[in-house]
Design a protein around this motif. Structure first.
Motif, PDB file in Angstrom:
ATOM      1  N   PHE A 198     -71.536  62.165   3.320  1.00  0.00           N
ATOM      2  CA  PHE A 198     -71.038  62.345   4.682  1.00  0.00           C
ATOM      3  C   PHE A 198     -71.648  61.268   5.562  1.00  0.00           C
ATOM      4  N   GLY A 199     -70.811  60.555   6.310  1.00  0.00           N
ATOM      5  CA  GLY A 199     -71.282  59.479   7.158  1.00  0.00           C
ATOM      6  C   GLY A 199     -71.195  59.830   8.625  1.00  0.00           C
ATOM      7  N   GLU A 252     -70.194  70.160   9.506  1.00  0.00           N
ATOM      8  CA  GLU A 252     -70.698  70.709   8.248  1.00  0.00           C
ATOM      9  C   GLU A 252     -70.539  69.672   7.153  1.00  0.00           C
ATOM     10  N   THR A 253     -71.482  69.646   6.216  1.00  0.00           N
ATOM     11  CA  THR A 253     -71.324  68.817   5.021  1.00  0.00           C
ATOM     12  C   THR A 253     -71.300  69.734   3.808  1.00  0.00           C
ATOM     13  N   VAL A 303     -66.252  61.091   7.240  1.00  0.00           N
ATOM     14  CA  VAL A 303     -66.967  60.365   8.291  1.00  0.00           C
ATOM     15  C   VAL A 303     -66.735  61.063   9.629  1.00  0.00           C
ATOM     16  N   ALA A 304     -67.819  61.228  10.385  1.00  0.00           N
ATOM     17  CA  ALA A 304     -67.725  61.677  11.772  1.00  0.00           C
ATOM     18  C   ALA A 304     -68.114  60.516  12.670  1.00  0.00           C
ATOM     19  N   ILE A 305     -67.333  60.280  13.700  1.00  0.00           N
ATOM     20  CA  ILE A 305     -67.605  59.198  14.654  1.00  0.00           C
ATOM     21  C   ILE A 305     -68.304  59.797  15.866  1.00  0.00           C
ATOM     22  N   ALA A 325     -64.356  62.175  16.602  1.00  0.00           N
ATOM     23  CA  ALA A 325     -63.343  62.232  15.545  1.00  0.00           C
ATOM     24  C   ALA A 325     -64.041  62.476  14.218  1.00  0.00           C
ATOM     25  N   GLU A 326     -63.319  63.078  13.290  1.00  0.00           N
ATOM     26  CA  GLU A 326     -63.818  63.286  11.930  1.00  0.00           C
ATOM     27  C   GLU A 326     -62.656  63.058  10.978  1.00  0.00           C
ATOM     28  N   VAL A 327     -62.904  62.341   9.887  1.00  0.00           N
ATOM     29  CA  VAL A 327     -61.797  61.955   9.014  1.00  0.00           C
ATOM     30  C   VAL A 327     -62.263  61.851   7.567  1.00  0.00           C
ATOM     31  N   LEU A 328     -61.374  62.199   6.650  1.00  0.00           N
ATOM     32  CA  LEU A 328     -61.591  61.941   5.234  1.00  0.00           C
ATOM     33  C   LEU A 328     -61.238  60.483   4.951  1.00  0.00           C
TER      34      LEU A 328
END
Length: 301
Positions: free
Chosen positions: A32-33, A25-26, A199-201, A209-212
């Motif tokens: 959002f990347g 979700e954005t 960012v979501a990888i 993975a997803e990270v701020l």
């Protein structure tokens, strides 16, 4: 309400190509990347957001509208830069921007002219004679000139020189400050670090993975580079009883990762050794990406 929402989005082209169970979700006002190498599934995901492709399973929506069944309504209100730009080459750049303006029923081209100046672009020439970088500028201008609330960008700085890449970062920063939402795919760590909030990888069509970005910048696990007087001193540091991870070692230099609550223990251990210097290695998105990407690869994802 999320600006973009993907729920178990799946498109299987065979041979492990496509996207598989993507969920993310954005939020409004967020950059959002979607980060991954070529072929990871970034463009496939974006094609579903634009309604260009129908999923085999799952769904995605923008502002509550279904991306497949309500694609035309969505496309009226967003900006978009494709990964592969294909212009009507019989037009000049300016004629193309006028055509886009008419289709979007814009009152004027004032915003387009601001962006033309920002990117130092001359749109008067034929599109068929323009360089890749110039076409990329025209695409960016067309995406932003109608002041959309959401812009979707697929590898947006492809073909731009470093100066224009910096101008792009400036544009994204200013649009975010105005409350705009931006979704961008990229394989370039630097531009993602400078622009994205989250960012979501993506690896082989799956988000691993997803990270701020602020969590990377203020990571609890710190990496320090230590240079000691000789290799024996490095061995003595490695033999210390406190909890740290050796990242790599090269003769008299060693990089160690340690929780920030244990930094004093590291300093006490170093006090008994002959230290040449100690420096903290700034946490980076590239470091985070490599750790998670290779970890998931080892797990067979």
């Amino acid at each position: 309400m999320p600006t973009i929402k993907a729920e178990r989005l799946t498109k299987d082209y065979g041979d492990q190509r496509g996207v598989f169970g993507l969920s993310f979700e954005t939020r409004e006002g967020e950059v959002f990347g979607l980060l991954g190498p070529n072929g990871a599934g970034k463009t496939t995901a974006i094609r579903h957001l634009l309604g260009f492709s129908r999923p085999h399973a799952g769904r995605c929506s923008i502002a509550g509208l279904d991306c497949w069944t309500q694609a035309k309504e969505i496309q009226r209100h967003i900006g978009y830069v494709p990964g592969e730009i294909a212009f009507p080459e019989h037009l000049t750049g300016y004629e193309f921007l006028e055509q886009v303006s008419d289709l979007r029923r814009m009152a004027s081209l004032d915003r387009a002219r601001e962006l033309i100046r920002l990117f130092e672009c001359d749109p008067r020439g034929p599109l068929r004679q323009m360089s890749k970088g110039m076409k990329q500028k025209i695409a960016l201008i067309a995406a932003f000139m109608h002041d959309p609330d959401l812009v979707i960008l697929d590898e947006p700085t492809s073909g731009l020189d470093p100066l224009m890449q910096a101008r792009f970062v400036s544009l994204v920063t200013s649009e975010k400050a105005r409350g705009k939402s931006i979704f961008m795919s990229s394989h370039m760590f630097d531009e993602v670090e400078k622009t994205c909030d989250r960012v979501a990888i993506i690896r082989q069509g799956r988000i691993v993975a997803e990270v701020l970005m602020k969590d990377i910048e203020h990571a609890r696990r710190k990496v320090f580079e230590v240079k000691l007087a000789d290799a024996g001193e490095v061995d003595r540091l490695a033999a210390q009883a406190f909890d740290f991870q050796e990242v790599n070692r090269e003769k008299t230099r060693v990089k160690v990762r340690i929780d920030d609550s244990r930094i004093n223990e590291l300093l006490r251990a170093l006090a008994a050794l002959r230290v040449v210097y100690v420096s903290e290695c700034k946490s980076s998105l590239e470091q985070y990406f490599m750790e998670h990407y290779h970890r998931e690869g080892a797990a067979g994802v």
